[in-house]
Design an enzyme around this catalytic site. Structure first.
Site: not given
Length: 476
Positions: A23, A112-113, A122, A260, A262, A264-265
């Site tokens: 990242r 992600s966030h 990932k 978030d 992507d 996933d959360r």
């Protein structure tokens, strides 16, 4: 590192290779040339792990740099002799589903966030098996460093855009059906659900998943936009829930879902506009999973509320405590056969989801529990919330590891039980805290829980005061 690659090249890659993923900001920390080299590293690692694998599956989120980086990464993978199954725009849990259902190694281009300037990657092995710092990222980084010198300046992406070795495949409908398989849709009541997808990938997956369900769904910021123009796609911060909380109250919704970037959360918000912690959601989902799979093992990470293992035991399950982080949790799930695992940070893992995390699966499990209970979420959550927690508090310090050790020494003299599974957990029975260094920044992450709010605040002041004093002494 070869003699042709200076130390600065190694530093370039080591800056973006984190504990669980890759990242950095684009293009100053991560660019197309680096993405090509990382693709070479991943392809080389995949072939070393399993020469029988001839393809990888690739997805990306909506970030503006995603197309360029994914093409460059694909070019690097293709240079190793592997083909690419391009799933296109995807949530991270859709990519994990693709890796699991196709039994292929996978790569997801996402940060992600993080803010819009960031992107990342990932990685996983076939069956969505995780790749982290100690399970492959180090080897991939070393190969990428060596490959960087010969990598095309533009990442080689323009040359491979129409390459016949890249197969484009739409897996969204199959993923949505897979998500719905975790619940009995006949149990659902006609609830009103509001989802804030924050212009991220939830705007792609939520409509498809909910299309066949008896809910009234309203999506806030559904448009896919990698600039995240309305608010950061980081629902763990309560200020980013303001619009969702307001809409829940004005529309008299039964539940809110905050995803978030992507997707996933997920974090839940009840009908009163009150956020539901990741620990509470873990406990609700654990109880539902134990109803379906009696006596099963359930994982929870060590910053979850003590109410989580208590509820797992009361519902006939076997609680297993783990470190923070998806690569650790997935490994323990594989070792123990646990049916479910939850993290306070909003990640929820399911054995039948290739042990991968999925916010939208967790959402449906909670909606099923809410439908069956026939009470508002504010009432459903109450028995699962037994203590008062601080949330995660980050403190910048000059030497995090040293200060953790000094905090442990201080509380050891006061009779606390202390373990070092991940940082330190200091437990006095009626209150406890976990203190651990960040993997990427000079920060200490503190999570504290007590019997009630006044005691929580008192103990929090005590621990933070100690950390500040130790930090001042270290800085002198």
């Amino acid at each position: 590192m070869t003699s042709e690659q200076p130390e600065s090249t190694r530093s370039l890659f080591e800056k973006v290779f984190k504990a669980y993923d890759i990242r950095g900001t684009v293009p100053d920390e991560l660019n197309a040339r680096m993405a090509y080299a990382i693709g070479v590293g991943f392809g080389t690692f995949v072939l070393a792990q399993s020469p029988a694998d001839r393809r990888i599956v690739l997805g990306r989120d909506i970030r503006k740099s995603g197309v360029e980086l994914s093409l460059a990464f694909s070019a690097g993978v293709l240079s190793t002799g592997l083909g690419v199954v391009d799933a296109g725009l995807a949530s991270t849990d859709l990519l994990y589903f693709a890796s699991g259902s196709l039994d292929l190694p996978g790569a997801m281009l996402t940060a992600s966030h993080n803010p819009p300037a960031y992107n990342g990657i990932k990685l996983c092995l076939p069956g969505a098996r995780p790749i982290g710092r100690d399970s492959g990222l180090g080897e991939i980084c070393r190969v990428a460093v060596d490959a960087y010198g010969a990598a095309p300046a533009d990442g080689g992406g323009p040359e491979v855009a129409a390459d016949e070795r890249i197969e484009h495949r739409d897996l969204l409908a199959k993923f949505a059906a897979h998500v719905r398989s975790f619940v009995d849709v006949k149990n659902f009541k006609p609830l009103k659900v509001v989802a804030d997808t924050a212009n991220g990938m939830g705007g792609l997956i939520a409509p498809e998943v909910f299309a066949e369900l008896p809910f009234e769904l309203e999506i806030l910021y559904e448009e896919l936009d990698g600039s995240f123009p309305n608010h950061p796609a980081d629902p763990i911060k309560v200020e980013n829930l303001a619009d969702l909380r307001s809409l829940i109250l004005s529309s008299q919704a039964d539940v809110g879902l905050a995803f978030d970037g992507d997707a996933d959360r997920v974090f839940l918000v009840d009908e009163l506009g009150e956020p539901v912690s990741g620990s509470t959601t873990t406990a609700i989902v654990a109880a539902a999973m134990l109803e379906r799979y009696p006596g099963s093992k359930i994982l929870y990470n060590l910053i979850c509320s003590h109410s989580v293992p208590e509820i797992i035991l009361e519902r006939g399950g076997v609680p297993i405590r783990t470190r923070v982080g998806h690569s650790f949790i997935k490994a323990v799930m594989a070792e123990t056969g646990a049916i479910f695992g939850g993290e306070h940070s909003g990640h929820y893992y399911f054995r039948e989801n290739y042990r991968a995390d999925s916010g939208i699966i967790a959402s449906l499990v909670v909606l099923e529990a809410l439908s069956k209970a026939g009470v508002p979420l504010s009432e459903l959550r109450a028995p699962f919330e037994r203590y008062s927690d601080s949330g995660e508090i980050n403190t910048e310090v000059p030497d995090p590891v040293r200060i953790v050790g000094e905090v442990a020494e201080h509380f050891m003299t006061k009779g606390a039980e202390i373990d070092e599974l991940d940082g330190i957990t200091v437990d006095f029975g009626n209150w406890w805290f976990n203190l651990r260094p960040s993997n990427t920044e000079p920060l200490l992450r503190l999570n504290l829980e007590a019997q009630n709010a006044p005691e929580r605040d008192q103990r929090l002041e005590e621990v933070l005061g100690l950390i500040r004093r130790l930090a001042d002494n270290t800085a002198r």
